[in-house]
Enzyme design. Sequence first.
Site, short mmCIF file in Angstrom:
data_model
loop_
_atom_site.label_atom_id
_atom_site.label_comp_id
_atom_site.label_asym_id
_atom_site.label_seq_id
_atom_site.Cartn_x
_atom_site.Cartn_y
_atom_site.Cartn_z
N CYS A 71 -5.13 1.86 -8.81
CA CYS A 71 -5.35 0.49 -9.31
C CYS A 71 -6.70 0.47 -10.04
CB CYS A 71 -5.36 -0.51 -8.15
SG CYS A 71 -5.56 -2.21 -8.73
N HIS A 163 4.06 3.55 -15.86
CA HIS A 163 3.99 2.43 -16.82
C HIS A 163 5.02 2.62 -17.93
CE1 HIS A 163 0.19 0.67 -15.31
NE2 HIS A 163 -0.02 1.90 -14.91
N GLU A 212 3.66 -6.50 -13.47
CA GLU A 212 3.32 -5.39 -12.60
C GLU A 212 4.41 -5.08 -11.57
OE1 GLU A 212 -0.34 -4.63 -10.74
OE2 GLU A 212 -1.53 -5.67 -12.26
N CYS A 221 -4.23 -5.74 -15.89
CA CYS A 221 -3.81 -4.51 -15.19
C CYS A 221 -4.62 -3.38 -15.80
CB CYS A 221 -2.31 -4.29 -15.40
SG CYS A 221 -1.70 -2.77 -14.64
N GLY A 224 -2.60 -0.36 -16.59
CA GLY A 224 -1.69 -0.75 -17.69
C GLY A 224 -2.39 -0.78 -19.03
N1 LIG Z 1 1.14 -2.75 -9.44
C1 LIG Z 1 0.55 -1.42 -9.58
C2 LIG Z 1 -0.75 -1.30 -8.77
C3 LIG Z 1 -1.84 -2.21 -9.32
C4 LIG Z 1 -2.27 -1.75 -10.68
C5 LIG Z 1 -3.09 -2.76 -11.47
N2 LIG Z 1 -3.39 -4.00 -10.80
C6 LIG Z 1 -4.33 -2.12 -12.03
O1 LIG Z 1 -5.36 -2.82 -12.20
O2 LIG Z 1 -4.27 -0.91 -12.36
C7 LIG Z 1 1.55 -0.35 -9.09
O3 LIG Z 1 2.33 -0.67 -8.20
O4 LIG Z 1 1.50 0.76 -9.60
#
Ligand SMILES: N[C@H](CCC[C@H](N)C(=O)O)C(=O)O
Length: 279
Positions: A71, A163, A212, A221, A224
Amino acid sequence: MRFTKMHGIGNDYIYINCMESTPDRLPELAIEMSDRHFGVGGDGIVLICPSEVADFKMRMFNNDGSEARMCGNASRCIARYVHDHGLTDRKRISLETLSGIKVLSLNMSGDGEVESVTVDMGEPEFRPELIPVHTESGRMVEEVVKTSQGEIKVTAVSMGNPHGVIFVDRIEDVDFDVLGPELESHAIWPDRANIEFLEVISRSEARMRVWERGTGETLACGTGACASAVAAALTGRCDRKVTIHLRGGDLAVEWGEDGHVMMTGGATEVFDGIYYRQH
Ligand SMILES: N[C@H](CCC[C@H](N)C(=O)O)C(=O)O
């Protein structure tokens, strides 16, 4: 249970200091605490834990209870947290994650405040079996995927988590609430995926809206934004140094010549509190 509410440009998580002990039943705790009516409210929970291989260890759970391998926004917030709460006096901090050790650099202001944080996100991963994504080709770059809204071209990248990047002319024209969840759980992804819609503005700027995995739409994100910047450079739309405008703010991303992706952005502590566990 003490917690600290922080956000990385609007991607808001509940941070729990687990240097002494870690709660049990973490998926259930993530669901319960993230509830914006019956709990604290957030996109998920982030645990700050001791590590044997780095300064600290991060564990992160989306608000559906699923654990993520990386994250980006939370990594920046952890860097601010451990500095502001006196857990370290280092300005370069190593963070163990499920997708390897990341290096966080605190960018300080003149009066000793953390102004922003730069995360070395490591190298993007394109090999389908490691993203993971089902595709016949060796790389999934603007490959056609069938959806209820017709054929969509998807570029698959991992930044430690999966992604799917879709280039669009105008974000406003995307049927986001249909395509987001449909693509998140599309059959091409063995472990689901985070979905980014990217509108390129210039060679150094783009706008992004993100659905997400395990959370739904977030205001930002970090992984992302990095995946999108890499996909834009890979397809010749942008240079390797770009500003990504997200609903919650901006991130500066540079895919260096050494292959590492560097991401810089803010990290904000909003409040501290005591949570009374419901279940
Ligand atoms: N939902 C993402 C984790 C949080 C990623 C995002 N909040 C960031 O800042 O990188 C996953 O399950 O891979």
